[in-house]
Design an enzyme around this catalytic site. Structure first.
Site, PDB file in Angstrom:
ATOM      1  N   HIS A  63       0.821  -1.221   0.000  1.00 28.34           N
ATOM      2  CA  HIS A  63       0.000   0.000   0.000  1.00 28.34           C
ATOM      3  C   HIS A  63       0.854   1.270   0.000  1.00 28.34           C
ATOM      4  O   HIS A  63       0.313   2.372  -0.055  1.00 28.34           O
ATOM      5  CB  HIS A  63      -1.023  -0.023   1.149  1.00 28.34           C
ATOM      6  CG  HIS A  63      -0.490   0.277   2.499  1.00 28.34           C
ATOM      7  ND1 HIS A  63      -0.079  -0.706   3.379  1.00 28.34           N
ATOM      8  CD2 HIS A  63      -0.291   1.447   3.135  1.00 28.34           C
ATOM      9  CE1 HIS A  63       0.326  -0.125   4.496  1.00 28.34           C
ATOM     10  NE2 HIS A  63       0.215   1.169   4.372  1.00 28.34           N
ATOM     11  N   ASP A 107      -0.018  -7.651   1.632  1.00 29.89           N
ATOM     12  CA  ASP A 107       0.463  -6.263   1.616  1.00 29.89           C
ATOM     13  C   ASP A 107       1.992  -6.267   1.666  1.00 29.89           C
ATOM     14  O   ASP A 107       2.593  -5.997   2.706  1.00 29.89           O
ATOM     15  CB  ASP A 107      -0.150  -5.525   2.821  1.00 29.89           C
ATOM     16  CG  ASP A 107       0.059  -4.022   2.745  1.00 29.89           C
ATOM     17  OD1 ASP A 107       0.511  -3.534   1.693  1.00 29.89           O
ATOM     18  OD2 ASP A 107      -0.233  -3.345   3.754  1.00 29.89           O
ATOM     19  N   SER A 200       4.146   2.518   8.169  1.00 33.66           N
ATOM     20  CA  SER A 200       3.798   1.477   7.204  1.00 33.66           C
ATOM     21  C   SER A 200       5.015   1.045   6.412  1.00 33.66           C
ATOM     22  O   SER A 200       5.816   1.880   5.994  1.00 33.66           O
ATOM     23  CB  SER A 200       2.775   2.014   6.197  1.00 33.66           C
ATOM     24  OG  SER A 200       1.499   1.986   6.726  1.00 33.66           O
TER      25      SER A 200
END
Ligand SMILES: *[C@@H]1O[C@H](CO)[C@@H](O)[C@H](O)[C@H]1NC(C)=O
Length: 244
Positions: A63, A107, A200
């Protein structure tokens, strides 16, 4: 008396009080030489973390993809021009073919750098697990990043790190799409320590090995959070590294 004992049991931290040693702190400069800071150009500019796994490849979350990505290695303060820093453009973003942006499953993304990083005191690779190295609950691991230091705080200029506990899969069952075979449930709900926005793509490091990638959590950063389980993707990673 019975009720009181029950209450005391609830208030005592589980797992021999290990929560006391869990806390987010500023990392010692360049003590995590595998850390990569990503500047992502999409409609806006975003930041993510990542980590160097070979001289030419950074591992991060899918992402964190964008139109263009610039990787900074060897950074402590990303707002400064430190002599240890190496800024390298990403030549190719290799997103996992089964990445699903609505369920956040798979992911994981490999970034091929335009040129190989120069390994120094401040820039180095981190080992990955074997496919059979399934990280288990109760282990304490380390997550690092330049993400927000609180829900209403700004991004951190300097690298910070936090010790987090691997949780049983049941602690993540309120995440509708959580799958323990390819994800790791991380962070004890009895603490306020967690990873957050901007973290992230960063690694979860257990005994010197990168076992997880910061994927997502809940609004408000209440732990646990969901990490991608790297050991489940070693075949895909090795195939990409070998150039198919
Ligand atoms: C992605 O996940 C959602 C939610 O589980 C699902 O409905 C959808 O079919 C998935 N998409 C693909 C391409 O697998």
């Amino acid at each position: 008396m019975q009720a009181l004992l029950f209450l005391v049991a609830l208030l005592l931290p589980s797992g021999a009080g290990a929560e006391e040693i869990i806390g987010g702190v500023q990392s010692e400069a360049h003590s995590r030489p595998y850390m990569a800071h990503l500047t992502i150009f999409r409609e806006k500019r975003y930041a993510c973390g990542g980590f160097l796994i070979t001289r030419q490849f950074v591992l991060t979350a899918a992402h964190c993809r964008g139109r263009e990505i610039i990787v900074t290695l060897g950074a402590h303060n990303v707002n400064k021009r430190e002599p240890t820093q190496q800024k390298i453009k990403v030549e190719k973003q290799i997103i996992h073919p089964k990445y699903n942006s609505s369920s956040y499953l798979n992911d994981i993304m490999l970034l091929k750098l335009q040129k190989k990083a120069v390994l120094t005191r401040a820039v180095n690779v981190i080992p990955l697990p074997r496919p059979s190295d399934f990280i288990k609950p109760e282990k304490i691991c380390l997550a690092a990043g330049w993400g927000r230091t609180g829900v209403n705080e700004a991004m951190s200029a300097t690298l910070r790190e936090v010790k987090l506990r691997i949780m049983d899969k049941n602690a993540c069952k309120y995440y509708r799409h959580y799958d323990n075979s390819i994800q790791v449930c991380v962070g004890s709900p009895s603490t306020l320590k967690s990873t957050y926005e901007g973290d992230s793509g960063g690694p979860l490091v257990c005994a010197g090995v990168a076992h997880g990638i910061v994927s997502y959590g809940v609004e408000g950063a209440k732990p646990p959070a969901v990490f991608t389980r790297i050991s489940s993707y070693m075949r895909w990673i090795n195939t990409v590294l070998k150039g198919k």
